[in-house]
Design a protein around this motif. Structure first.
Motif, PDB file in Angstrom:
ATOM      1  N   LYS A  43      -5.430  -2.363 -12.259  1.00  0.00           N
ATOM      2  CA  LYS A  43      -5.583  -0.705 -12.401  1.00  0.00           C
ATOM      3  C   LYS A  43      -6.658  -0.155 -11.746  1.00  0.00           C
ATOM      4  O   LYS A  43      -6.665   0.773 -10.941  1.00  0.00           O
ATOM      5  N   ARG A  44      -7.991  -0.662 -12.217  1.00  0.00           N
ATOM      6  CA  ARG A  44      -9.163  -0.222 -11.530  1.00  0.00           C
ATOM      7  C   ARG A  44      -9.312  -0.319  -9.917  1.00  0.00           C
ATOM      8  O   ARG A  44      -9.713   0.414  -9.221  1.00  0.00           O
ATOM      9  N   ARG A  45      -8.595  -1.529  -9.532  1.00  0.00           N
ATOM     10  CA  ARG A  45      -8.640  -1.649  -7.946  1.00  0.00           C
ATOM     11  C   ARG A  45      -7.758  -0.557  -7.346  1.00  0.00           C
ATOM     12  O   ARG A  45      -8.094   0.096  -6.265  1.00  0.00           O
ATOM     13  N   ARG A  46      -6.504  -0.085  -7.853  1.00  0.00           N
ATOM     14  CA  ARG A  46      -5.594   0.823  -7.449  1.00  0.00           C
ATOM     15  C   ARG A  46      -6.338   2.170  -7.477  1.00  0.00           C
ATOM     16  O   ARG A  46      -6.404   2.854  -6.339  1.00  0.00           O
ATOM     17  N   HIS A  47      -7.303   2.610  -8.658  1.00  0.00           N
ATOM     18  CA  HIS A  47      -7.953   3.696  -8.636  1.00  0.00           C
ATOM     19  C   HIS A  47      -8.986   3.825  -7.467  1.00  0.00           C
ATOM     20  O   HIS A  47      -9.089   4.832  -6.665  1.00  0.00           O
ATOM     21  N   ALA A  48      -9.792   2.462  -7.466  1.00  0.00           N
ATOM     22  CA  ALA A  48     -10.686   2.548  -6.287  1.00  0.00           C
ATOM     23  C   ALA A  48     -10.363   2.997  -4.889  1.00  0.00           C
ATOM     24  O   ALA A  48     -10.815   3.536  -4.262  1.00  0.00           O
ATOM     25  N   MET A  49      -8.990   2.353  -4.623  1.00  0.00           N
ATOM     26  CA  MET A  49      -8.593   2.599  -3.423  1.00  0.00           C
ATOM     27  C   MET A  49      -8.279   4.330  -3.208  1.00  0.00           C
ATOM     28  O   MET A  49      -8.391   4.901  -2.098  1.00  0.00           O
ATOM     29  N   LEU A  50      -7.567   4.731  -4.150  1.00  0.00           N
ATOM     30  CA  LEU A  50      -7.189   6.336  -4.160  1.00  0.00           C
ATOM     31  C   LEU A  50      -8.573   6.891  -3.958  1.00  0.00           C
ATOM     32  O   LEU A  50      -8.440   8.018  -3.397  1.00  0.00           O
ATOM     33  N   LEU A  51      -9.562   6.711  -4.807  1.00  0.00           N
ATOM     34  CA  LEU A  51     -10.867   7.433  -4.494  1.00  0.00           C
ATOM     35  C   LEU A  51     -11.362   7.375  -3.445  1.00  0.00           C
ATOM     36  O   LEU A  51     -12.340   8.171  -2.920  1.00  0.00           O
ATOM     37  N   GLN A  52     -11.029   6.533  -2.454  1.00  0.00           N
ATOM     38  CA  GLN A  52     -11.472   6.509  -0.892  1.00  0.00           C
ATOM     39  C   GLN A  52     -10.958   7.741   0.018  1.00  0.00           C
ATOM     40  O   GLN A  52     -11.384   8.123   0.730  1.00  0.00           O
ATOM     41  N   ALA A  53      -9.867   8.387  -0.860  1.00  0.00           N
ATOM     42  CA  ALA A  53      -9.278   9.618  -0.081  1.00  0.00           C
ATOM     43  C   ALA A  53     -10.036  10.948  -0.664  1.00  0.00           C
ATOM     44  O   ALA A  53     -10.121  11.029  -1.650  1.00  0.00           O
ATOM     45  N   PRO A  54     -10.538  11.585   0.209  1.00  0.00           N
ATOM     46  CA  PRO A  54     -11.061  12.969  -0.220  1.00  0.00           C
ATOM     47  C   PRO A  54     -10.497  13.787  -0.901  1.00  0.00           C
ATOM     48  O   PRO A  54     -10.920  14.692  -1.792  1.00  0.00           O
ATOM     49  N   GLY A  55      -8.945  13.640  -0.814  1.00  0.00           N
ATOM     50  CA  GLY A  55      -8.340  14.835  -1.615  1.00  0.00           C
ATOM     51  C   GLY A  55      -8.047  14.146  -3.149  1.00  0.00           C
ATOM     52  O   GLY A  55      -7.260  14.880  -3.905  1.00  0.00           O
ATOM     53  N   PHE A  56      -8.454  12.961  -3.409  1.00  0.00           N
ATOM     54  CA  PHE A  56      -8.317  12.368  -4.845  1.00  0.00           C
ATOM     55  C   PHE A  56      -9.311  12.727  -5.634  1.00  0.00           C
ATOM     56  O   PHE A  56     -10.574  12.349  -5.672  1.00  0.00           O
ATOM     57  N   SER A  57      -9.088  12.832  -6.953  1.00  0.00           N
ATOM     58  CA  SER A  57     -10.162  12.774  -8.194  1.00  0.00           C
ATOM     59  C   SER A  57      -9.337  12.531  -9.473  1.00  0.00           C
ATOM     60  O   SER A  57      -8.156  12.308  -9.289  1.00  0.00           O
ATOM     61  N   MET A  58     -10.102  11.999 -10.329  1.00  0.00           N
ATOM     62  CA  MET A  58      -9.290  11.488 -11.680  1.00  0.00           C
ATOM     63  C   MET A  58     -10.095  11.601 -12.785  1.00  0.00           C
ATOM     64  O   MET A  58     -11.273  11.907 -12.718  1.00  0.00           O
TER      65      MET A  58
END
Length: 337
Positions: A43-58
Motif C-alpha cells: 500500500k505504501r509503495r502505491r502511495h509513494a508512486m502517486l506522490l511523485q505526481a505534482p497533482g496528488f496529495s493525501m
C-alpha cells in the motif's frame, strides 16, 4: 481543472484510478487508513508512486474518524468524491464481521455526510457484484431485485446502496454506485485468487480450488474498470421528471438522482480455464487441491454491462490471457520471482 477526492488510494483499485485521473490532468487528494488487512508495504509503495505526481496529495486516516475526514475534504474542496475505501474480502467477513460494519457502513455514511455538506457535483461509490447474492438469472442486470445477500460483506455493500438512495432523494445529491466484478491486474491484492495462485505455483505450493473448480467469474481487468469509473464521472444521474421518461433498462431511481451501474467484462469464465491460462503464462503446472464450496460463496457471477455502454459508449474488453500476462509480468518484477 476538476478536483477529485478519492478514498482508498493506497488500495488496488484506488491507486489505478488516481493514476489515470492524474494522467488526464485532474487534481487528486487521496484518503486512506493503510490498514494491515494485507501487506502494508504494498500500500505504501502505491502511495509513494502517486506522490511523485505534482497533482496528488493525501491524508492517512480512517473513514470512521469523521473530524479528520471532514477537515481533509473541506481543505481540498473537491468537485467530485469517489469512495472506494472499504473493508474488502468475502472470506474475511466470516472471521471479522465487525470490521465491515465499522468501515463499510459507518465510514461510508461519513463520506456521504461530507459530500452533502460540501455539495459536491457528483458522488460515486463502489459496490460489488456480491450484492446479487442468491440471484440465479444471468447475466446480472442492475434493475433486478437484489435482496438475498449471502455474507456480511455483501450486506454492508447493499446497505451502502440503500443509504445512498435515501441521501440522494433527501438532498438532491447525484450519486452513482458501481458494482465491480472480480477485478484483477498489476498491483493487485495478495488475498485475491490470481495473486494467490501465481505466488503458490511459482513456489511449488498447492492452490485451493473451491467447488472442485465448477465456478464461474466475470473477471474484469483493472484498467478497464477504472476507465469505466472515469467515464461515469461525467454521467450525472438526474431525478427524472416522470417514470415514463426513464429509459428502458436504466437503473435510475424514479424519485432520486441515483443510479447503479455494473462494471464487468460481460464474460462468464470457468475457474479451471482461468487457472489453465495462469499455468500457460507461467509455463508451470499447479498442484491442485480441490475443495467443496466455501460458506458464503456463489457458484457464478456474470455482468450485463449494457447500461455502462448506454451511458458512456464504453465496454471493458481485455481478455483474461492478456490480463494475466500483465499481472505476471508485474509480479515477477516486483517480487523478483
Amino acid at each position: 481543472m476538476q478536483r477529485v477526492f478519492i478514498t482508498g488510494t493506497a488500495g488496488f483499485i484506488g491507486y489505478h484510478l488516481a493514476r489515470l485521473l492524474l494522467a488526464e490532468g485532474y487534481i487528486v487528494h487521496g484518503f486512506d487508513g493503510i490498514t494491515d488487512y494485507y501487506d502494508v508495504s504494498l500500500k505504501r509503495r502505491r502511495h509513494a508512486m502517486l506522490l511523485q505526481a505534482p497533482g496528488f496529495s493525501m491524508t492517512e486516516a480512517m473513514l470512521e474518524e469523521m473530524d479528520t475526514l471532514a477537515h481533509a475534504a473541506e481543505q481540498f474542496r473537491p468537485d467530485i468524491i469517489i469512495h472506494l475505501a472499504a473493508q474488502a474480502g468475502v472470506r474475511y467477513s466470516l472471521e471479522n464481521p465487525r470490521a465491515y460494519v465499522d468501515s463499510n457502513i459507518v465510514g461510508t455514511f461519513n463520506v456521504m455526510e461530507v459530500a452533502k455538506a460540501l455539495q459536491v457535483r457528483h458522488l460515486l461509490m463502489a459496490s460489488t457484484s456480491s450484492v446479487y447474492g442468491a440471484n440465479e438469472e444471468m447475466p446480472f442486470r442492475e434493475i433486478e431485485q437484489a435482496d438475498h445477500q449471502l455474507t456480511i460483506y455483501a450486506a454492508t455493500k447493499k446497505a451502502n446502496e440503500v443509504m445512498a438512495h435515501a441521501q440522494a432523494h433527501l438532498w438532491n445529491l447525484p450519486i452513482t454506485m458501481f458494482r465491480f466484478f472480480t477485478v484483477y491486474g498489476p498491483w493487485g491484492r495478495p488475498d485475491l485468487a490470481l495473486f494467490k495462485f501465481v505466488d503458490a505455483i511459482l513456489d511449488g505450493r498447492p492452490i485451493d480450488i473451491y467447488n472442485h473448480g465448477e465456478m464461474y467469474r466475470d473477471f474484469t481487468y483493472v484498467d478497464d474498470l477504472v476507465r469505466g469509473i472515469r467515464l461515469l464521472i461525467d454521467c450525472l444521474p438526474a431525478r427524472p421528471e416522470s417514470r415514463d421518461s426513464m429509459a428502458e433498462g436504466d437503473s435510475l431511481s424514479p424519485v432520486a438522482p441515483f443510479r447503479v451501474v455494473n462494471i464487468g467484462n460481460s464474460q462468464k469464465v470457468r475457474l479451471l480455464d482461468f487457472i489453465e491460462a495462469i499455468e500457460d503464462e507461467l509455463g508451470q503446472k499447479a498442484i491442485r487441491n480441490y475443495l467443496p464450496m466455501q460458506m458464503g460463496d456463489v457458484p457464478a457471477t456474470w455482468a450485463d454491462a449494457s447500461l455502462l455502454m448506454q451511458l458512456t459508449g464504453y465496454r471493458p474488453t481485455t481478455g483474461i490471457r492478456d490480463g494475466i500476462r500483465a499481472f505476471v509480468a508485474w509480479f515477477r518484477d516486483y517480487y523478483g520471482k
